[in-house]
Design a protein around this motif. Structure first.
Motif, PDB file in Angstrom:
ATOM      1  N   ARG A  13      14.653  21.286 -55.735  1.00  0.00           N
ATOM      2  CA  ARG A  13      13.599  20.430 -54.969  1.00  0.00           C
ATOM      3  C   ARG A  13      13.880  19.004 -55.094  1.00  0.00           C
ATOM      4  NH1 ARG A  13       8.841  22.617 -53.507  1.00  0.00           N
ATOM      5  NH2 ARG A  13       7.725  20.786 -54.579  1.00  0.00           N
ATOM      6  N   PRO A  14      14.324  18.537 -53.955  1.00  0.00           N
ATOM      7  CA  PRO A  14      14.878  17.087 -53.952  1.00  0.00           C
ATOM      8  C   PRO A  14      13.562  16.117 -54.370  1.00  0.00           C
ATOM      9  CG  PRO A  14      15.992  18.068 -52.427  1.00  0.00           C
ATOM     10  CD  PRO A  14      15.162  19.080 -52.985  1.00  0.00           C
ATOM     11  N   GLU A  15      12.394  16.634 -53.901  1.00  0.00           N
ATOM     12  CA  GLU A  15      11.102  15.889 -53.722  1.00  0.00           C
ATOM     13  C   GLU A  15      10.843  15.789 -55.474  1.00  0.00           C
ATOM     14  OE1 GLU A  15      10.096  19.907 -52.187  1.00  0.00           O
ATOM     15  OE2 GLU A  15      11.699  18.285 -52.079  1.00  0.00           O
ATOM     16  N   ASP A  16      11.050  16.606 -56.388  1.00  0.00           N
ATOM     17  CA  ASP A  16      10.767  16.497 -57.650  1.00  0.00           C
ATOM     18  C   ASP A  16      11.292  15.521 -58.367  1.00  0.00           C
ATOM     19  OD1 ASP A  16       9.443  18.892 -57.093  1.00  0.00           O
ATOM     20  OD2 ASP A  16      10.075  20.176 -58.675  1.00  0.00           O
ATOM     21  N   TYR A  17      12.368  15.036 -57.764  1.00  0.00           N
ATOM     22  CA  TYR A  17      13.277  13.802 -58.764  1.00  0.00           C
ATOM     23  C   TYR A  17      12.670  12.593 -58.420  1.00  0.00           C
ATOM     24  CZ  TYR A  17      17.405  16.866 -59.077  1.00  0.00           C
ATOM     25  OH  TYR A  17      18.062  17.733 -59.650  1.00  0.00           O
ATOM     26  N   ALA A  18      11.490  12.529 -57.385  1.00  0.00           N
ATOM     27  CA  ALA A  18      10.569  11.314 -57.343  1.00  0.00           C
ATOM     28  C   ALA A  18       9.733  11.156 -58.540  1.00  0.00           C
ATOM     29  CB  ALA A  18       9.890  11.371 -56.015  1.00  0.00           C
ATOM     30  N   LEU A  19       9.272  12.112 -58.990  1.00  0.00           N
ATOM     31  CA  LEU A  19       8.569  12.134 -60.421  1.00  0.00           C
ATOM     32  C   LEU A  19       9.541  11.773 -61.537  1.00  0.00           C
ATOM     33  CD1 LEU A  19       5.852  12.858 -61.765  1.00  0.00           C
ATOM     34  CD2 LEU A  19       6.493  15.100 -62.251  1.00  0.00           C
ATOM     35  N   LEU A  20      10.618  12.105 -61.427  1.00  0.00           N
ATOM     36  CA  LEU A  20      11.365  11.818 -62.459  1.00  0.00           C
ATOM     37  C   LEU A  20      11.709  10.218 -62.516  1.00  0.00           C
ATOM     38  CD1 LEU A  20      13.405  12.137 -65.022  1.00  0.00           C
ATOM     39  CD2 LEU A  20      15.349  12.674 -63.209  1.00  0.00           C
ATOM     40  N   ARG A  21      11.990   9.669 -61.405  1.00  0.00           N
ATOM     41  CA  ARG A  21      12.223   8.157 -60.982  1.00  0.00           C
ATOM     42  C   ARG A  21      10.912   7.429 -61.543  1.00  0.00           C
ATOM     43  NH1 ARG A  21      11.790   7.281 -54.900  1.00  0.00           N
ATOM     44  NH2 ARG A  21       9.736   7.757 -55.307  1.00  0.00           N
ATOM     45  N   ASP A  22       9.731   8.016 -60.984  1.00  0.00           N
ATOM     46  CA  ASP A  22       8.635   7.156 -61.499  1.00  0.00           C
ATOM     47  C   ASP A  22       8.423   6.796 -63.021  1.00  0.00           C
ATOM     48  OD1 ASP A  22       8.056   7.071 -58.637  1.00  0.00           O
ATOM     49  OD2 ASP A  22       6.497   8.651 -58.763  1.00  0.00           O
ATOM     50  N   ILE A  23       8.695   8.130 -63.460  1.00  0.00           N
ATOM     51  CA  ILE A  23       8.532   8.122 -65.116  1.00  0.00           C
ATOM     52  C   ILE A  23       9.791   7.205 -65.723  1.00  0.00           C
ATOM     53  CG2 ILE A  23       8.833   9.593 -67.079  1.00  0.00           C
ATOM     54  CD1 ILE A  23       7.227  11.662 -65.614  1.00  0.00           C
ATOM     55  N   ILE A  24      11.106   7.317 -65.413  1.00  0.00           N
ATOM     56  CA  ILE A  24      11.943   6.616 -66.370  1.00  0.00           C
ATOM     57  C   ILE A  24      12.101   5.175 -65.574  1.00  0.00           C
ATOM     58  CG2 ILE A  24      12.970   8.950 -66.702  1.00  0.00           C
ATOM     59  CD1 ILE A  24      15.472   8.194 -64.913  1.00  0.00           C
ATOM     60  N   LEU A  48       9.716  12.098 -73.865  1.00  0.00           N
ATOM     61  CA  LEU A  48       9.076  12.584 -72.876  1.00  0.00           C
ATOM     62  C   LEU A  48       9.380  13.739 -71.946  1.00  0.00           C
ATOM     63  CD1 LEU A  48       9.922   8.793 -71.241  1.00  0.00           C
ATOM     64  CD2 LEU A  48       7.738   9.600 -72.210  1.00  0.00           C
ATOM     65  N   PHE A  49       8.581  14.292 -71.324  1.00  0.00           N
ATOM     66  CA  PHE A  49       8.982  15.554 -70.382  1.00  0.00           C
ATOM     67  C   PHE A  49       8.543  15.373 -69.021  1.00  0.00           C
ATOM     68  CE2 PHE A  49       7.666  19.637 -68.771  1.00  0.00           C
ATOM     69  CZ  PHE A  49       8.812  20.463 -68.838  1.00  0.00           C
ATOM     70  N   VAL A  50       9.572  15.962 -68.308  1.00  0.00           N
ATOM     71  CA  VAL A  50       9.414  15.823 -66.690  1.00  0.00           C
ATOM     72  C   VAL A  50       9.645  17.160 -66.142  1.00  0.00           C
ATOM     73  CG1 VAL A  50      10.000  14.514 -64.541  1.00  0.00           C
ATOM     74  CG2 VAL A  50      10.390  13.449 -67.070  1.00  0.00           C
ATOM     75  N   ARG A  51       8.762  17.836 -65.586  1.00  0.00           N
ATOM     76  CA  ARG A  51       8.743  19.126 -65.023  1.00  0.00           C
ATOM     77  C   ARG A  51       9.515  19.023 -63.490  1.00  0.00           C
ATOM     78  NH1 ARG A  51       4.245  23.732 -63.783  1.00  0.00           N
ATOM     79  NH2 ARG A  51       5.702  25.373 -63.446  1.00  0.00           N
ATOM     80  N   VAL A  52      10.711  19.428 -63.611  1.00  0.00           N
ATOM     81  CA  VAL A  52      11.516  19.217 -62.360  1.00  0.00           C
ATOM     82  C   VAL A  52      12.091  20.597 -62.149  1.00  0.00           C
ATOM     83  CG1 VAL A  52      13.479  18.160 -61.115  1.00  0.00           C
ATOM     84  CG2 VAL A  52      11.979  16.762 -62.724  1.00  0.00           C
ATOM     85  N   ASP A  53      11.847  21.008 -60.549  1.00  0.00           N
ATOM     86  CA  ASP A  53      12.744  22.021 -60.108  1.00  0.00           C
ATOM     87  C   ASP A  53      13.934  21.605 -59.375  1.00  0.00           C
ATOM     88  OD1 ASP A  53      13.878  24.298 -58.397  1.00  0.00           O
ATOM     89  OD2 ASP A  53      11.848  24.949 -57.883  1.00  0.00           O
ATOM     90  N   GLY A  73      10.493  25.204 -66.878  1.00  0.00           N
ATOM     91  CA  GLY A  73       9.703  26.383 -67.368  1.00  0.00           C
ATOM     92  C   GLY A  73       8.380  25.907 -68.186  1.00  0.00           C
ATOM     93  N   LEU A  74       8.185  24.633 -68.440  1.00  0.00           N
ATOM     94  CA  LEU A  74       6.985  24.175 -69.090  1.00  0.00           C
ATOM     95  C   LEU A  74       6.060  23.447 -68.427  1.00  0.00           C
ATOM     96  CD1 LEU A  74       8.772  23.591 -72.497  1.00  0.00           C
ATOM     97  CD2 LEU A  74       7.423  25.733 -71.907  1.00  0.00           C
ATOM     98  N   SER A  75       4.716  23.353 -68.538  1.00  0.00           N
ATOM     99  CA  SER A  75       3.904  22.733 -67.720  1.00  0.00           C
ATOM    100  C   SER A  75       3.828  21.091 -68.041  1.00  0.00           C
ATOM    101  CB  SER A  75       2.509  23.309 -67.726  1.00  0.00           C
ATOM    102  OG  SER A  75       2.113  23.291 -69.143  1.00  0.00           O
ATOM    103  N   ASN A  76       4.008  20.702 -69.455  1.00  0.00           N
ATOM    104  CA  ASN A  76       3.702  19.358 -69.727  1.00  0.00           C
ATOM    105  C   ASN A  76       4.358  19.113 -71.076  1.00  0.00           C
ATOM    106  OD1 ASN A  76       1.673  20.562 -71.708  1.00  0.00           O
ATOM    107  ND2 ASN A  76       0.325  20.404 -70.161  1.00  0.00           N
TER     108      ASN A  76
END
Length: 507
Positions: A114-125, A106-111, A70-73
């Motif tokens: 959407r499985p592809e959004d978890y790639a962003l989470l992986r890259d951050i943590i 830290l904040f990660v915007r994830v839907d 629900g939040l952008s960043n």
């Protein structure tokens, strides 16, 4: 009157072996909070982590990654924390402490869909060191998709996962979730949280029984007449009508909180405070619960639903008029049960469980009613209500209170009920740890004793399901009770048939 004989060593056994005081680990950690903008995160999880931070109980290298859509960043999330989270911190601390805590965030915007959004989470943590904890403060239907996505991204290896209640809707759905999560995480890394197990008085119950010679010999059917366990709430559904209307009090409170408290009250002494020793004894109690036959449910189970009433001087609406609730709903907001345990220690002793919303007071307590003396040399005065009783108050003001009879000053032998107190606020001057804070630190430090094993959960569902099935078969509406009262009159009649009453009814 001070409870002197309890104060020396009441906490010793448990606190020495379990806390000493929450030993800080040397390595870092990454705490990934799914549902990072949810009500639970706002009211409990983030404030508890902040309190641990202020107490120096979190490793300095630890980071907290909030996951939401629900939040952008991060800047927007930090502003959300300023607005919503800090108001729920018990001891707010100073601006420097708060700002220092925010450096962990830290904040990660994830839907989550959407499985592809978890790639962003992986890259951050992935670059962060130390143990990894995933906290699923989401609806249960998302537990399995989240776990599978974490596995696909390689994030679940050696990680710990925390599952909030309710874990499923019934035994089958609970097993489905547990099976799926168990394919990805080993049981020793799965933390099924029940925050009542983290409350100080619940743990003091262990110290009271197993650290002192006074009570354990009396903790059995020969000396105990009945036991009451109550979790009463003044609140209604608080905007969660769509969730609660598909859940009800039996699933929401009895299957987990009340049966967990029952198992701790009734368990046999474990051979140690080791995780498996505690869990094994609780499981034995749950498996010894006397099965409830369909023909007996109407006699030993009461279900109710609140209607409009006055609570603390304010008129509150009926349950069926709450937002998100069907106007024809037959969901129960109140449950009272008579429970029996089929073993040698407790055979024949009734346990009365009660929970409800929009009741007269917010209180959670355990009441142990001991049997009257076999022969009173003082006549009927020694048999009066209010004596030979132990009350363990879990909330709001925590205490352990022993009621007994004493002679009134003056002429004659006139007896009066008095009580001996262990009031935690008065005796322990240091701030006590909130339940969620203790449990979150236990997850980070790898302690499982205060979390629910899968076998316990299955045993609880197996006992509860026949009640649900019979209520569904009968299709009768719950008994109505006015908001601001103690529930349907049938709950009082349930105890009256056994020659007793709820604690508040004696006054």
């Amino acid at each position: 009157m001070g409870l002197r004989f309890l104060r020396n060593g009441l906490l010793g056994l448990y606190l020495q072996r379990h806390h000493q005081h929450i030993m800080q680990v040397d390595t870092g950690f990454t705490f990934i909070l799914f549902g990072g903008t949810g009500d639970l995160a706002m009211r409990k999880i983030l404030p508890s982590l902040y309190q641990a931070h202020c107490g120096g109980l979190l490793p300095t290298a630890g980071r907290i990654a909030a996951v939401a859509r629900g939040l952008s960043n991060r800047e927007a999330y930090v502003q959300w924390m300023h607005t919503h989270v800090r108001n729920h911190v018990k001891l707010a601390g100073d601006d420097a402490s708060w700002n220092d805590f925010l450096k962990r965030i830290l904040f990660v915007r994830v839907d989550l869909g959407r499985p592809e959004d978890y790639a962003l989470l992986r890259d951050i943590i992935s670059p962060l060191s130390g143990i990894r904890v995933f906290y699923l403060a989401t609806r249960p239907s998302l537990f399995v998709p989240i776990c599978r996505a974490l596995s696909t991204m390689g994030l679940s290896n050696d990680a710990r996962i925390v599952l909030e209640k309710p874990l499923g809707y019934d035994l089958q759905s609970s097993n489905t979730i547990n099976d799926a999560v168990g394919e990805i995480f080993v049981e020793s890394h799965i933390y099924r949280i029940d925050h009542y197990l983290g409350k100080e008085p619940v743990q003091n119950l262990l110290a009271l029984r197993f650290g002192n010679a006074l009570f354990e010999p009396l903790w059995r059917r020969e000396w105990v007449e009945s036991i009451q366990i109550t979790i009463a709430e003044e609140l209604g559904v608080e905007g969660r009508g769509d969730f609660y209307d598909n859940t009800g009090a039996l699933r929401d409170m009895v299957q987990n909180h009340l049966l967990q408290l029952l198992s701790i009250v009734a368990m046999e002494p474990p051979h140690s405070m080791h995780t498996n020793a505690l869990r094994d004894e609780k499981l034995r109690v749950l498996r010894a619960l006397k099965p409830i036959k369909p023909c007996d449910i109407s006699r030993i189970a009461v279900r109710g639903q609140y209607h409009m009433g006055v609570l603390n001087g304010i008129t509150v609406p009926a349950y069926v008029n709450e937002r998100g609730v069907s106007t024809s709903s037959m969901t129960e907001t109140f449950v009272a049960l008579k429970v029996e345990i089929e073993n040698w220690r407790w055979a024949g002793v009734p346990f009365f469980l009660r929970t409800g919303k929009r009741l007269a007071n917010r209180v959670a307590e355990i009441v142990v009613n001991f049997r009257a003396v076999p022969h009173s040399v003082f006549g009927s005065m020694a048999l009066r209500n209010g004596s030979n009783r132990l009350v363990i108050r879990l909330q709001p003001n925590e205490f352990i209170r022993l009621y007994c009879l004493a002679k009134q000053p003056g002429e004659g032998m006139n007896l009066q009920s008095v009580h001996l107190d262990l009031a935690f606020d008065e005796f322990f001057q240091k701030d006590r740890m909130e339940a969620y804070q203790r449990l979150l630190l236990d997850v980070i430090n790898g302690r499982l004793a205060l979390f629910v094993h899968r076998d316990e959960q299955e045993a609880a569902w197996q006992w509860v399901e026949p009640i649900l099935a019979e209520w569904n078969r009968l299709g009768t509406a719950p008994r109505r009770y006015a908001a601001g009262t103690w529930g349907p009159a049938a709950a009082s009649a349930l105890l009256a048939r056994h020659g007793t009453c709820w604690l508040e009814e004696e006054n």
